[in-house]
Design a protein around this motif. Structure first.
Motif, PDB file in Angstrom:
ATOM      1  N   VAL A  53     -41.794  21.592 -41.859  1.00  0.00           N
ATOM      2  CA  VAL A  53     -41.842  20.851 -43.110  1.00  0.00           C
ATOM      3  C   VAL A  53     -40.531  20.989 -43.880  1.00  0.00           C
ATOM      4  O   VAL A  53     -40.166  20.123 -44.680  1.00  0.00           O
ATOM      5  CB  VAL A  53     -43.041  21.289 -43.979  1.00  0.00           C
ATOM      6  CG1 VAL A  53     -44.343  20.784 -43.366  1.00  0.00           C
ATOM      7  CG2 VAL A  53     -43.077  22.802 -44.157  1.00  0.00           C
ATOM      8  N   THR A  54     -39.814  22.078 -43.625  1.00  0.00           N
ATOM      9  CA  THR A  54     -38.452  22.248 -44.140  1.00  0.00           C
ATOM     10  C   THR A  54     -37.695  23.146 -43.176  1.00  0.00           C
ATOM     11  O   THR A  54     -38.291  24.018 -42.530  1.00  0.00           O
ATOM     12  CB  THR A  54     -38.435  22.863 -45.554  1.00  0.00           C
ATOM     13  OG1 THR A  54     -37.082  22.964 -46.020  1.00  0.00           O
ATOM     14  CG2 THR A  54     -39.077  24.245 -45.576  1.00  0.00           C
ATOM     15  N   LYS A  69     -32.759  19.967 -44.551  1.00  0.00           N
ATOM     16  CA  LYS A  69     -33.692  18.846 -44.606  1.00  0.00           C
ATOM     17  C   LYS A  69     -35.100  19.333 -44.936  1.00  0.00           C
ATOM     18  O   LYS A  69     -35.547  20.359 -44.415  1.00  0.00           O
ATOM     19  CB  LYS A  69     -33.706  18.111 -43.251  1.00  0.00           C
ATOM     20  CG  LYS A  69     -34.646  16.929 -43.148  1.00  0.00           C
ATOM     21  CD  LYS A  69     -34.142  15.727 -43.913  1.00  0.00           C
ATOM     22  CE  LYS A  69     -35.015  14.510 -43.698  1.00  0.00           C
ATOM     23  NZ  LYS A  69     -34.576  13.355 -44.513  1.00  0.00           N
ATOM     24  N   THR A  70     -35.787  18.595 -45.792  1.00  0.00           N
ATOM     25  CA  THR A  70     -37.202  18.811 -46.053  1.00  0.00           C
ATOM     26  C   THR A  70     -37.936  17.514 -45.756  1.00  0.00           C
ATOM     27  O   THR A  70     -37.515  16.441 -46.181  1.00  0.00           O
ATOM     28  CB  THR A  70     -37.440  19.239 -47.510  1.00  0.00           C
ATOM     29  OG1 THR A  70     -36.865  20.543 -47.709  1.00  0.00           O
ATOM     30  CG2 THR A  70     -38.928  19.296 -47.823  1.00  0.00           C
ATOM     31  N   MET A  71     -39.011  17.622 -45.007  1.00  0.00           N
ATOM     32  CA  MET A  71     -39.806  16.444 -44.649  1.00  0.00           C
ATOM     33  C   MET A  71     -40.526  15.919 -45.890  1.00  0.00           C
ATOM     34  O   MET A  71     -41.198  16.679 -46.587  1.00  0.00           O
ATOM     35  CB  MET A  71     -40.818  16.835 -43.559  1.00  0.00           C
ATOM     36  CG  MET A  71     -41.566  15.677 -42.949  1.00  0.00           C
ATOM     37  SD  MET A  71     -42.740  16.226 -41.647  1.00  0.00           S
ATOM     38  CE  MET A  71     -41.616  16.711 -40.329  1.00  0.00           C
ATOM     39  N   SER A  72     -40.378  14.636 -46.177  1.00  0.00           N
ATOM     40  CA  SER A  72     -41.039  14.064 -47.348  1.00  0.00           C
ATOM     41  C   SER A  72     -42.549  14.062 -47.148  1.00  0.00           C
ATOM     42  O   SER A  72     -43.053  14.026 -46.020  1.00  0.00           O
ATOM     43  CB  SER A  72     -40.550  12.640 -47.589  1.00  0.00           C
ATOM     44  OG  SER A  72     -41.061  11.762 -46.600  1.00  0.00           O
ATOM     45  N   PHE A  83     -43.726  10.912 -45.226  1.00  0.00           N
ATOM     46  CA  PHE A  83     -43.515  10.973 -43.789  1.00  0.00           C
ATOM     47  C   PHE A  83     -44.423  12.027 -43.162  1.00  0.00           C
ATOM     48  O   PHE A  83     -44.947  11.828 -42.056  1.00  0.00           O
ATOM     49  CB  PHE A  83     -42.051  11.282 -43.483  1.00  0.00           C
ATOM     50  CG  PHE A  83     -41.742  11.342 -42.017  1.00  0.00           C
ATOM     51  CD1 PHE A  83     -41.799  10.204 -41.235  1.00  0.00           C
ATOM     52  CD2 PHE A  83     -41.418  12.545 -41.415  1.00  0.00           C
ATOM     53  CE1 PHE A  83     -41.531  10.253 -39.870  1.00  0.00           C
ATOM     54  CE2 PHE A  83     -41.141  12.611 -40.057  1.00  0.00           C
ATOM     55  CZ  PHE A  83     -41.202  11.461 -39.284  1.00  0.00           C
ATOM     56  N   PHE A  84     -44.630  13.131 -43.852  1.00  0.00           N
ATOM     57  CA  PHE A  84     -45.527  14.173 -43.368  1.00  0.00           C
ATOM     58  C   PHE A  84     -46.926  13.607 -43.119  1.00  0.00           C
ATOM     59  O   PHE A  84     -47.556  13.887 -42.097  1.00  0.00           O
ATOM     60  CB  PHE A  84     -45.583  15.319 -44.373  1.00  0.00           C
ATOM     61  CG  PHE A  84     -46.563  16.397 -44.043  1.00  0.00           C
ATOM     62  CD1 PHE A  84     -46.351  17.264 -42.982  1.00  0.00           C
ATOM     63  CD2 PHE A  84     -47.714  16.559 -44.815  1.00  0.00           C
ATOM     64  CE1 PHE A  84     -47.269  18.273 -42.687  1.00  0.00           C
ATOM     65  CE2 PHE A  84     -48.624  17.562 -44.525  1.00  0.00           C
ATOM     66  CZ  PHE A  84     -48.397  18.423 -43.455  1.00  0.00           C
ATOM     67  N   ALA A 107     -37.783  18.795 -39.080  1.00  0.00           N
ATOM     68  CA  ALA A 107     -37.840  18.232 -40.432  1.00  0.00           C
ATOM     69  C   ALA A 107     -37.327  16.803 -40.486  1.00  0.00           C
ATOM     70  O   ALA A 107     -37.753  16.015 -41.334  1.00  0.00           O
ATOM     71  CB  ALA A 107     -37.057  19.123 -41.392  1.00  0.00           C
ATOM     72  N   ASP A 108     -36.417  16.443 -39.574  1.00  0.00           N
ATOM     73  CA  ASP A 108     -35.881  15.078 -39.572  1.00  0.00           C
ATOM     74  C   ASP A 108     -36.720  14.121 -38.740  1.00  0.00           C
ATOM     75  O   ASP A 108     -36.372  12.949 -38.589  1.00  0.00           O
ATOM     76  CB  ASP A 108     -34.428  15.071 -39.088  1.00  0.00           C
ATOM     77  CG  ASP A 108     -34.282  15.427 -37.611  1.00  0.00           C
ATOM     78  OD1 ASP A 108     -35.288  15.774 -36.956  1.00  0.00           O
ATOM     79  OD2 ASP A 108     -33.143  15.355 -37.095  1.00  0.00           O
ATOM     80  N   GLY A 109     -37.832  14.603 -38.174  1.00  0.00           N
ATOM     81  CA  GLY A 109     -38.726  13.750 -37.397  1.00  0.00           C
ATOM     82  C   GLY A 109     -38.544  13.837 -35.899  1.00  0.00           C
ATOM     83  O   GLY A 109     -39.305  13.219 -35.140  1.00  0.00           O
ATOM     84  N   HIS A 165     -39.578   8.686 -36.929  1.00  0.00           N
ATOM     85  CA  HIS A 165     -39.171   7.619 -37.837  1.00  0.00           C
ATOM     86  C   HIS A 165     -39.002   6.299 -37.075  1.00  0.00           C
ATOM     87  O   HIS A 165     -39.069   5.226 -37.673  1.00  0.00           O
ATOM     88  CB  HIS A 165     -37.855   7.973 -38.532  1.00  0.00           C
ATOM     89  CG  HIS A 165     -37.994   8.995 -39.617  1.00  0.00           C
ATOM     90  ND1 HIS A 165     -38.518   8.693 -40.853  1.00  0.00           N
ATOM     91  CD2 HIS A 165     -37.680  10.309 -39.646  1.00  0.00           C
ATOM     92  CE1 HIS A 165     -38.506   9.781 -41.606  1.00  0.00           C
ATOM     93  NE2 HIS A 165     -38.013  10.778 -40.904  1.00  0.00           N
TER      94      HIS A 165
END
Length: 289
Positions: free
Chosen positions: A10-11, A29-32, A35-36, A227-229, A248
């Motif tokens: 998640v981060t 990066k932190t996953m929004s 998007f999570f 975290a970036d997908g 993404h």
């Protein structure tokens, strides 16, 4: 295809620089949350268990409660893995949110950093959480991790100090010599509070000189989502070297059924590592026996 758990980063922020971890090469990066939630929807057919960790510490998130709420909304159970540095800053209602099944605290992170926090203050945070769990939250597990064992006993003095604190709090005797000689994996300290032991391991990198074949549980028991997908086959590919697609852009099902993924699965079924990073990973050698 079903996984015991999926590691969701998640981060990738942890706030520390432990000497046993590799330097982070990926941008912070932190996953929004949006998007999570998309990730959770894609994961529903594949698992009911999540681990909020690859490289980062989820307790660095001020809105961790919202991620746990979403996980619970879609029926997932969560493992939180933390260094323990942020326990006092995290509300107990977040640490033991109804969706949290287990809290993993990496105790060996303390002596591998130079932050301005005394050992007594660090352990006070850890043991206070254990006290709250035992008095108010019977459901979740706490797993206190001591993953610093090695043949040269390099952390013996720190472990003596650590175990003395734990012995006094739980009124239990810990035989340090037996842990090293008998290779004990875990001790029960109290109801659903465990002390877990393991050896240091080397994070795999493409620059490593290690080279071996072996089976692995990556893509069998678990996968990771950075975290970036980026989808990765295991929780030790923190840099996304073995990229199985980015959520993404690419549906999870497509990445898991790609030739790259199926070649890895077929190779591991025959005890072979087909990816260069997997060949250079020494952790998989633990599964040979």
């Amino acid at each position: 295809m079903h996984f015991n758990r999926v590691h969701i980063e998640v981060t990738n922020i942890c706030g520390l620089a432990c000497s046993f971890c590799p330097p982070k090469l990926q941008p912070t990066k932190t996953m929004s949350l949006g998007f999570f939630e998309k990730v959770l929807l894609e994961l529903q057919p594949y698992t009911k268990s999540l681990a909020f960790h690859v490289m980062g510490d989820p307790l660095t998130l001020s809105n961790l409660f919202e991620y746990l709420e979403l996980a619970g909304k879609y029926g997932f159970q969560v493992e939180l893995t933390t260094s323990g540095y942020y326990l006092k800053k995290t509300p107990i209602e977040v640490l033991f949110h109804p969706s949290v099944r287990q809290l993993n605290i990496s105790l060996n992170s303390y002596n591998k950093n130079s932050l301005n926090l005394s050992f007594e203050a660090y352990m006070d945070g850890v043991l206070s959480v254990c006290k709250d769990k035992l008095s108010k939250y019977p459901k979740p597990f706490i797993n206190l991790r001591v993953w610093n064992l090695d043949d040269v006993l390099s952390e013996e003095e720190f472990n003596k100090l650590l175990f003395e604190e734990i012995e006094n709090f739980f009124d239990i005797e810990i035989n340090l010599d037996a842990i090293y000689t008998d290779k004990i994996k875990s001790l029960r300290l109290a109801s659903k509070v465990l002390l877990n032991f393991d050896h240091y391991f080397e994070w795999p990198t493409l620059t490593s000189t290690h080279d071996s074949d072996a089976m692995c549980y990556g893509l069998k028991s678990h996968i990771g989502i950075l975290a970036d997908g980026t989808v990765v086959p295991c929780c030790l590919d923190g840099e996304g070297v073995i990229n199985l697609g980015n959520l993404h852009e690419t549906p999870l099902k497509e990445g898991l059924n790609s030739k790259r993924a199926t070649d890895m699965i077929e190779g591991f079924s025959q005890g072979k590592a087909v990816e260069e990073l997997c060949r250079k990973c020494s952790y998989k050698d633990r599964f040979k026996n």
